[in-house]
Enzyme design. Sequence first.
Site, PDB file in Angstrom:
ATOM      1  N   ASP A 349       0.378  -0.830  -0.193  1.00 52.89           N
ATOM      2  CA  ASP A 349       0.459  -0.445  -0.513  1.00 52.89           C
ATOM      3  C   ASP A 349       1.154   1.520   0.079  1.00 52.89           C
ATOM      4  OD1 ASP A 349      -2.566   1.604   0.519  1.00 52.89           O
ATOM      5  OD2 ASP A 349      -1.200   2.167   2.740  1.00 52.89           O
ATOM      6  N   GLU A 385       1.898  -0.638  -4.324  1.00 52.08           N
ATOM      7  CA  GLU A 385       0.743   0.312  -5.420  1.00 52.08           C
ATOM      8  C   GLU A 385       1.703   1.725  -5.868  1.00 52.08           C
ATOM      9  OE1 GLU A 385      -3.033   2.804  -3.439  1.00 52.08           O
ATOM     10  OE2 GLU A 385      -1.667   1.647  -1.810  1.00 52.08           O
TER      11      GLU A 385
END
Length: 711
Positions: A349, A385
Amino acid sequence: MLTPVTAVWPGQPYPQGASWDGQGVNFALFSEHAEKIELCLFDDKGRREIQRIPLVEYTDHIWHCYLPEARPGLLYGYRAYGPYRPEAGHRFNPHKLLLDPYAKWLDGTIAWSDAHYGYRIGHEREDASLDRRDSARGMPKCRVVDAAFTWGDDRPPRVPWPQTVIYELHVRGYTMHHPMVPPALRGTYAALGTAPVIEHLKRLGVTAVELMPVHAFVDDRRLVERGLRNYWGYNSIGYFAPDNRYSATGGLSEFKTMVKALHAAGIEVILDVVYNHTAEGNHLGPTLCFRGIDNAAFYRLDPANLRHYVDFTGCGNTLNMQHPRVLQLIMDSLRYWVTEMHVDGFRFDLASALARELHEVDRLGAFFDVVCQDPVLSNVKLIAEPWDLGEGGYQVGNFPVGWTEWNDKYRDNMRAYWRGDGGLIGEFARRFTGSSDLYSASRRRPHASINFITCHDGFTLEDLVSYNEKHNEANGEGNQDGHNHNLSWDCGVEGPTEDPAIRALRARQKRNFIATLLLSQGVPMLLAGDEFNHTQRGNNNAYCQDNEISWLDWTLTRERETMLQFVQRMVRLRSQHPIFRRRTFFRGEAVPGAGAKDITWLTPGGAEMSDEDWKQEYARCLGVHLAGDAITQTDLYGRPVSDSRFLVLFNAHHEDIAFRLPDGAGVTRWMMLMDTAHEEGLARGGMYSGGNDYLLRSRSVALLQEQRAER
């Protein structure tokens, strides 16, 4: 352990955490700036503190001891003593029970109160004040675990990247309504390991499940007080502990059993991990773990004001990757999940935050150097990401070799193209062929692009074709949260409708998205539930909705079953034909022995696209000829890989278009494999002669396979 320990030995500084060796338990905790550390032991319910043990041994900034009388199941926490001087970056407060950053299991959840904060809530000096209330009663407790588990012949599936199909799911929401899962197991790791769930995954054809965060995380106080939860889990507090809310048995072995069952079915397990920030928030957040153990070491502090945090994440803080012990914590965590829990990879993330050595993103920062040379982590799937919320944080295409990336350029272009936006065919072609403009310069391959239309963050596929605007009222934030740039189209009516024409158009659009995704070069990622039309009622930010909005409905109506079957067929078709999952980029050149270019883009008139054709703003229809006999690669045994020739036709226009089918040197006939204009995406194997027109319906994709016979 209900009686105080009587023996305390020096122990060892490594490994960190609480380690059971069969005779006793070693405790080790890093804190560079603490003046004193106490190990706190609790009764078997975690309600009463029965003993505090000062850790007098201190080696290389690690406090440690060994308790020969301790056993697995013991509940514990820490208290750290030192200066409470926020202006100097220090926030020690021994009145706050602290979690072990290396804890393998947490018992209980936070029962929020003002006692969880190191400062006095409502004080005029805010976090510069000191709160002396004990937080232990409302804190989870760390549990000593016995890591023994019979893995048997478990082996990682090691599915090659070009053959990978990822399926993003939420452990709890995925099975809460599954009719074939026993009620007591629904929403848990155990449920994901049951035969009905695994059978669905196998029939679907996915090769990897990407689990939304399962590291122990915290429900924000503001959400709890509004009757909501941090459903998505991007609020980590324990990087070694599976979150206990997803456990039916309350034991570590449940997660391992799930992984073993998925591996037996040939399915890899990828974890969505959040190492960029923690649940402790900004300078006004609670003191739960890292902040109280050593705030100045664990977090990036604003050099102009050490009372505040550098925030590249939008969540209040950023972990301090510049500190070697923080880097070690993350690397130890990653290796633990691979070696002890047998997971197959990670999706990071806001990965750009991990690359920030100073301020700017450095794609060759320490974290990436360490991962690249690590003998364990360099051999698992690594997905970034590729952005964070700081300046310069958008880094799509810039991650190092060995990494793949969520490609939001793919997502946005495909959404805009199928919405009917003009001037996009050039961008469409780049994304469809694997985004070589992003990845070839660094000598990465098409699989570096993780292609997706939908993910947990945003509309589901059903909502993407049913809503023009977000509808996040249930989140209690006045519909101000969530993205406004959805590139969605409701097909004429906002939300649910019984209009048969609109429902048919929406079904066709969903087939268009799925067909495009699974025929594109790169690695496709599906969002769980899209295969049977899951809706979140227009909520594009359901992060706090642990309820019917997020939980999948497994009821298969005729429409939902038809969609499911189409997705299954498209995944199967991709797996059967290597032309749709090449290991290398197309070159657009004639290949010796094939007699054709490996890829040729065509106008509706059947001619090869010219430079002028690519520039036409009005153009929304194009075709691509893929020469499967021009792949020029070999399989694992060195044998040449070959496939048929295919023609993929795209029409995002609102009118039907006659598309001239290519005719080769021989008598070319084209067999229809798929046409999204048909209700089930099938064209019943019809045959069409080269040189003739094929009526490509409005807003549809057609796939034809070449059948050649010599004259």
